[in-house]
Design a protein around this motif. Structure first.
Motif, PDB file in Angstrom:
ATOM      1  N   LEU A  86      34.065  91.321  98.253  1.00 22.37           N
ATOM      2  CA  LEU A  86      35.339  90.765  98.687  1.00 22.37           C
ATOM      3  C   LEU A  86      35.330  89.249  98.585  1.00 22.37           C
ATOM      4  CD1 LEU A  86      35.957  92.957 101.883  1.00 22.37           C
ATOM      5  CD2 LEU A  86      36.915  93.275  99.591  1.00 22.37           C
ATOM      6  N   GLY A  87      36.500  88.688  98.257  1.00 21.19           N
ATOM      7  CA  GLY A  87      36.618  87.244  98.141  1.00 21.19           C
ATOM      8  C   GLY A  87      36.103  86.697  96.831  1.00 21.19           C
ATOM      9  N   TYR A  88      35.904  87.552  95.841  1.00 18.14           N
ATOM     10  CA  TYR A  88      35.444  87.133  94.521  1.00 18.14           C
ATOM     11  C   TYR A  88      36.559  87.323  93.497  1.00 18.14           C
ATOM     12  CZ  TYR A  88      30.618  87.031  96.223  1.00 18.14           C
ATOM     13  OH  TYR A  88      29.476  86.743  96.917  1.00 18.14           O
ATOM     14  N   GLU A  89      36.568  86.440  92.514  1.00 15.59           N
ATOM     15  CA  GLU A  89      37.547  86.544  91.434  1.00 15.59           C
ATOM     16  C   GLU A  89      36.817  86.665  90.102  1.00 15.59           C
ATOM     17  OE1 GLU A  89      41.587  84.289  89.782  1.00 15.59           O
ATOM     18  OE2 GLU A  89      40.514  83.525  91.543  1.00 15.59           O
ATOM     19  N   VAL A  90      37.267  87.598  89.277  1.00 15.89           N
ATOM     20  CA  VAL A  90      36.695  87.742  87.939  1.00 15.89           C
ATOM     21  C   VAL A  90      37.346  86.711  87.034  1.00 15.89           C
ATOM     22  CG1 VAL A  90      36.377  89.273  85.966  1.00 15.89           C
ATOM     23  CG2 VAL A  90      36.243  90.207  88.286  1.00 15.89           C
ATOM     24  N   THR A  91      36.540  85.863  86.443  1.00 12.15           N
ATOM     25  CA  THR A  91      37.074  84.793  85.606  1.00 12.15           C
ATOM     26  C   THR A  91      37.099  85.146  84.129  1.00 12.15           C
ATOM     27  OG1 THR A  91      34.865  83.778  85.526  1.00 12.15           O
ATOM     28  CG2 THR A  91      36.399  82.995  87.229  1.00 12.15           C
ATOM     29  N   THR A  92      36.124  85.944  83.674  1.00 13.55           N
ATOM     30  CA  THR A  92      36.089  86.325  82.255  1.00 13.55           C
ATOM     31  C   THR A  92      35.611  87.763  82.096  1.00 13.55           C
ATOM     32  OG1 THR A  92      33.819  85.504  81.970  1.00 13.55           O
ATOM     33  CG2 THR A  92      35.607  83.967  81.472  1.00 13.55           C
ATOM     34  N   VAL A  93      36.069  88.375  81.007  1.00 11.12           N
ATOM     35  CA  VAL A  93      35.598  89.694  80.589  1.00 11.12           C
ATOM     36  C   VAL A  93      35.109  89.570  79.158  1.00 11.12           C
ATOM     37  CG1 VAL A  93      36.218  92.075  80.072  1.00 11.12           C
ATOM     38  CG2 VAL A  93      37.172  90.963  82.093  1.00 11.12           C
ATOM     39  N   ASN A  94      33.838  89.877  78.940  1.00  6.45           N
ATOM     40  CA  ASN A  94      33.259  89.866  77.599  1.00  6.45           C
ATOM     41  C   ASN A  94      33.076  91.311  77.179  1.00  6.45           C
ATOM     42  OD1 ASN A  94      31.571  89.776  75.329  1.00  6.45           O
ATOM     43  ND2 ASN A  94      30.559  87.899  76.023  1.00  6.45           N
ATOM     44  N   GLN A  95      34.064  91.846  76.430  1.00  4.19           N
ATOM     45  CA  GLN A  95      34.023  93.275  76.090  1.00  4.19           C
ATOM     46  C   GLN A  95      32.933  93.607  75.087  1.00  4.19           C
ATOM     47  OE1 GLN A  95      35.142  94.675  73.014  1.00  4.19           O
ATOM     48  NE2 GLN A  95      35.714  92.719  72.060  1.00  4.19           N
ATOM     49  N   SER A  96      32.531  92.652  74.248  1.00  4.44           N
ATOM     50  CA  SER A  96      31.476  92.944  73.280  1.00  4.44           C
ATOM     51  C   SER A  96      30.109  93.036  73.963  1.00  4.44           C
ATOM     52  CB  SER A  96      31.446  91.870  72.182  1.00  4.44           C
ATOM     53  OG  SER A  96      31.242  90.588  72.751  1.00  4.44           O
ATOM     54  N   ALA A  97      29.902  92.185  74.971  1.00  2.00           N
ATOM     55  CA  ALA A  97      28.644  92.228  75.720  1.00  2.00           C
ATOM     56  C   ALA A  97      28.723  93.175  76.916  1.00  2.00           C
ATOM     57  CB  ALA A  97      28.282  90.827  76.204  1.00  2.00           C
ATOM     58  N   HIS A 109      26.968  93.451  84.476  1.00  2.00           N
ATOM     59  CA  HIS A 109      27.082  94.337  83.310  1.00  2.00           C
ATOM     60  C   HIS A 109      27.838  95.617  83.683  1.00  2.00           C
ATOM     61  CE1 HIS A 109      25.979  96.748  79.812  1.00  2.00           C
ATOM     62  NE2 HIS A 109      25.576  97.696  80.650  1.00  2.00           N
ATOM     63  N   TYR A 110      28.554  96.163  82.727  1.00  2.00           N
ATOM     64  CA  TYR A 110      29.212  97.454  82.943  1.00  2.00           C
ATOM     65  C   TYR A 110      29.031  98.357  81.730  1.00  2.00           C
ATOM     66  CZ  TYR A 110      33.047  95.798  79.893  1.00  2.00           C
ATOM     67  OH  TYR A 110      33.780  95.337  78.822  1.00  2.00           O
ATOM     68  N   ASN A 111      29.034  99.655  81.985  1.00  2.00           N
ATOM     69  CA  ASN A 111      29.189 100.638  80.916  1.00  2.00           C
ATOM     70  C   ASN A 111      30.647 101.038  80.772  1.00  2.00           C
ATOM     71  OD1 ASN A 111      26.241 101.474  82.257  1.00  2.00           O
ATOM     72  ND2 ASN A 111      26.263 101.355  80.031  1.00  2.00           N
ATOM     73  N   LYS A 112      31.320 101.163  81.939  1.00  2.85           N
ATOM     74  CA  LYS A 112      32.760 101.442  81.959  1.00  2.85           C
ATOM     75  C   LYS A 112      33.423 100.416  82.883  1.00  2.85           C
ATOM     76  CE  LYS A 112      31.854 105.117  79.560  1.00  2.85           C
ATOM     77  NZ  LYS A 112      32.087 105.111  78.098  1.00  2.85           N
ATOM     78  N   LEU A 113      34.539  99.893  82.436  1.00  3.63           N
ATOM     79  CA  LEU A 113      35.273  98.890  83.205  1.00  3.63           C
ATOM     80  C   LEU A 113      36.636  99.447  83.583  1.00  3.63           C
ATOM     81  CD1 LEU A 113      35.532  95.943  84.256  1.00  3.63           C
ATOM     82  CD2 LEU A 113      36.511  95.357  82.025  1.00  3.63           C
ATOM     83  N   MET A 114      36.989  99.324  84.866  1.00  6.06           N
ATOM     84  CA  MET A 114      38.306  99.753  85.340  1.00  6.06           C
ATOM     85  C   MET A 114      39.107  98.528  85.779  1.00  6.06           C
ATOM     86  SD  MET A 114      40.663 101.879  86.042  1.00  6.06           S
ATOM     87  CE  MET A 114      39.950 103.533  85.945  1.00  6.06           C
ATOM     88  N   LEU A 115      40.287  98.363  85.186  1.00 11.48           N
ATOM     89  CA  LEU A 115      41.193  97.281  85.556  1.00 11.48           C
ATOM     90  C   LEU A 115      42.249  97.842  86.504  1.00 11.48           C
ATOM     91  CD1 LEU A 115      41.721  95.683  82.022  1.00 11.48           C
ATOM     92  CD2 LEU A 115      40.117  94.951  83.798  1.00 11.48           C
ATOM     93  N   LEU A 275      43.148  89.438  82.223  1.00  5.09           N
ATOM     94  CA  LEU A 275      41.820  89.941  81.875  1.00  5.09           C
ATOM     95  C   LEU A 275      41.896  91.007  80.788  1.00  5.09           C
ATOM     96  CD1 LEU A 275      40.194  90.149  85.423  1.00  5.09           C
ATOM     97  CD2 LEU A 275      39.832  88.388  83.672  1.00  5.09           C
ATOM     98  N   ALA A 276      42.942  91.821  80.831  1.00  2.00           N
ATOM     99  CA  ALA A 276      43.126  92.843  79.790  1.00  2.00           C
ATOM    100  C   ALA A 276      43.344  92.189  78.432  1.00  2.00           C
ATOM    101  CB  ALA A 276      44.312  93.737  80.146  1.00  2.00           C
ATOM    102  N   LEU A 277      44.147  91.143  78.421  1.00  4.59           N
ATOM    103  CA  LEU A 277      44.383  90.422  77.165  1.00  4.59           C
ATOM    104  C   LEU A 277      43.094  89.792  76.656  1.00  4.59           C
ATOM    105  CD1 LEU A 277      47.797  88.752  78.076  1.00  4.59           C
ATOM    106  CD2 LEU A 277      47.441  90.478  76.297  1.00  4.59           C
ATOM    107  N   GLU A 278      42.311  89.231  77.577  1.00 10.37           N
ATOM    108  CA  GLU A 278      41.042  88.614  77.190  1.00 10.37           C
ATOM    109  C   GLU A 278      40.081  89.657  76.636  1.00 10.37           C
ATOM    110  OE1 GLU A 278      37.381  86.218  79.357  1.00 10.37           O
ATOM    111  OE2 GLU A 278      39.407  86.073  80.189  1.00 10.37           O
ATOM    112  N   ALA A 279      40.170  90.881  77.173  1.00 13.37           N
ATOM    113  CA  ALA A 279      39.296  91.959  76.691  1.00 13.37           C
ATOM    114  C   ALA A 279      39.790  92.564  75.383  1.00 13.37           C
ATOM    115  CB  ALA A 279      39.194  93.044  77.754  1.00 13.37           C
ATOM    116  N   GLY A 280      40.986  92.167  74.948  1.00 20.04           N
ATOM    117  CA  GLY A 280      41.498  92.616  73.654  1.00 20.04           C
ATOM    118  C   GLY A 280      42.141  93.980  73.653  1.00 20.04           C
ATOM    119  N   VAL A 281      42.513  94.516  74.823  1.00 17.41           N
ATOM    120  CA  VAL A 281      43.166  95.827  74.852  1.00 17.41           C
ATOM    121  C   VAL A 281      44.679  95.647  74.699  1.00 17.41           C
ATOM    122  CG1 VAL A 281      41.345  96.768  76.295  1.00 17.41           C
ATOM    123  CG2 VAL A 281      43.418  95.904  77.369  1.00 17.41           C
TER     124      VAL A 281
END
Length: 442
Positions: A86-97, A109-115, A275-281
């Protein structure tokens, strides 16, 4: 829907969920209940333990002891081995890594990411309209978070004359107005359109709610465009010299001005799709997802208010701001990821439903009225009626005011694709399924 290869459902990978409102929290718990053995990390920028949001403008605001209503007890997260940040913000998503970065520099790290990133309040480009952090002393608010509700209640308690201006006559604005009236405020609602709720309901419902609010003492002004917000300092009698109360003055394009101790802005939302746009979806009017809530990237999923999904019921892409939709999508996505979604069967989409509580009025809505070409009103009494929306003979939506039976029958008709006898709606007889339903549509 094409089901993935068996190795897709490893049940042991790392799942990262961004957003801990109804969608994200329900997904985390469903995923664990369906047998996911891997780590689950749930990230939320709000520091408050995840809570129910619909009561914020209603029960929460009016309660004597202001507190949020948790979605789950704090212990439930640790009991289910869910890492709640709690109280954290995701600043970037690197979908290739397959990696996300938090605002404190942590990389996960993630294997599956849920937005499950939801929406944020839209602040229109009005001169002088600024919204400051809820923790600071301020006089302009939105109604999206528990911190917003806390700040609004404090502002009302500290205000000199309890004058409130609400910009926007949508559901949030009207629910807030009803709560504030009950708390002793003097409320003015300013709506840009000729009628309140003009984009989402009929003139019948709009007129009813207009009269309801007027009867409770709300100054409800339509067809008014706010162009500026100014600050005014005023000294009241019996105050020490140089002690001033700061007022807000809302200026409209027709020259009219409305004074307020504070302002609530409720003119709509903006989707959190960055974040979705940054991830390229794929993103259009929301993050595009398939039946299983999977995006154009097979390892990235999305659920809740931020998504756009094809509706088999309405045969078009739709985006829903609905707790029910968020919960349903969470369950389906969890079943898909754990391989529990029945193969070869279409995913069952529930009929959209919504509700709004204003004063003694309980409005229940089932279905979507968009595209209707006829509406019929079933009047039981002055305070109990329903509006039925049709496209030709197909029932699209029912809005019921203090009329649970109409809501239940409407839900049944839409869900089962039943033909409704319009003559029964226009008669004076009480509603019953025996007289209302004709046959099953082909």
């Amino acid at each position: 829907m094409q089901f993935p290869a068996e190795e897709f459902h490893s049940n042991n990978g790392a799942v990262v969920i961004i957003g801990a409102s109804h969608a994200g929290v329900n997904f985390a718990f469903h995923l664990r209940q369906q047998g996911w053995a891997g780590c689950i990390t749930l990230i939320e920028r709000d520091p408050e333990l995840p809570y129910h949001r619909p009561p914020l403008s209603k029960k929460t605001l009016q309660s004597a002891e202001l507190k949020s209503t948790p979605l789950k007890a704090e212990k439930a997260y640790s009991d289910n081995n869910i890492d709640l940040k709690l109280g954290y913000e995701v600043t970037t998503v690197n979908q290739s890594a397959k990696q996300i970065t938090l605002n404190d520099g942590q990389c996960i790290h993630y294997n599956k990411l849920m937005l499950a990133t939801g929406c944020r309040a839209f602040i229109p480009p009005i001169l002088g309209l600024e919204v400051i952090d809820p923790l600071n002393n301020r006089s302009i608010f939105t109604m999206r978070t528990y911190a917003d509700t806390t700040a609004i209640k404090a502002a009302l308690n500290n205000s000199s004359e309890k004058q409130v201006v609400i910009i926007g006559g949508g559901y949030i604005g009207l629910e807030s107005a009803a709560s504030l009236i009950a708390m002793g405020a003097k409320v003015t609602v300013i709506e840009k359109q000729p009628k309140i709720l003009s984009r989402v309901t009929s003139a019948v419902m709009s007129d009813y709610l207009t009269e309801l609010h007027l009867s409770k003492g709300v100054e409800l002004l339509t067809d008014k465009d706010v162009i500026e917000v100014k600050q005014l300092s005023h000294q009241y009698p019996h105050q020490p010299p140089h002690q001033y109360q700061h007022k807000q003055v809302v200026v409209c394009s027709d020259g009219s001005e409305y004074c307020a101790d504070f302002i609530i802005v409720g003119v709509g939302v903006r989707l959190n799709t960055q974040l979705a746009l940054e991830a390229g979806v794929d993103v259009e009017q929301g993050i595009k997802v398939n039946e299983a809530c999977q995006t154009s990237n097979e390892d990235i999923f999305a659920i809740g208010d931020c998504t756009q999904q094809f509706s088999s019921l309405y045969q078009r892409w739709i985006r829903l701001e609905s707790v029910q939709n968020a919960v349903d999508q969470a369950k389906i996505a969890a079943q898909f990821l754990t391989g529990k979604l029945p193969q070869g069967e279409p995913v069952q989409q529930t009929v959209p439903w919504f509700w709004s509580d204003q004063y003694n009025c309980k409005l229940q809505i089932v279905g979507l009225s968009e595209g209707n070409d006829e509406l019929l009103v079933k009047q039981e009494s002055a305070q109990q009626f329903s509006v039925w929306y049709f496209k030709a003979d197909k029932l699209l939506c029912v809005e019921a005011v203090n009329y649970a039976k109409a809501y239940v029958l409407g839900t049944q008709a839409i869900k089962q694709n039943l033909l409704v006898d319009k003559a029964a709606l226009q008669s004076r007889d009480a509603l019953s399924k025996e007289t209302l339903f004709l046959a099953v549509s082909n």
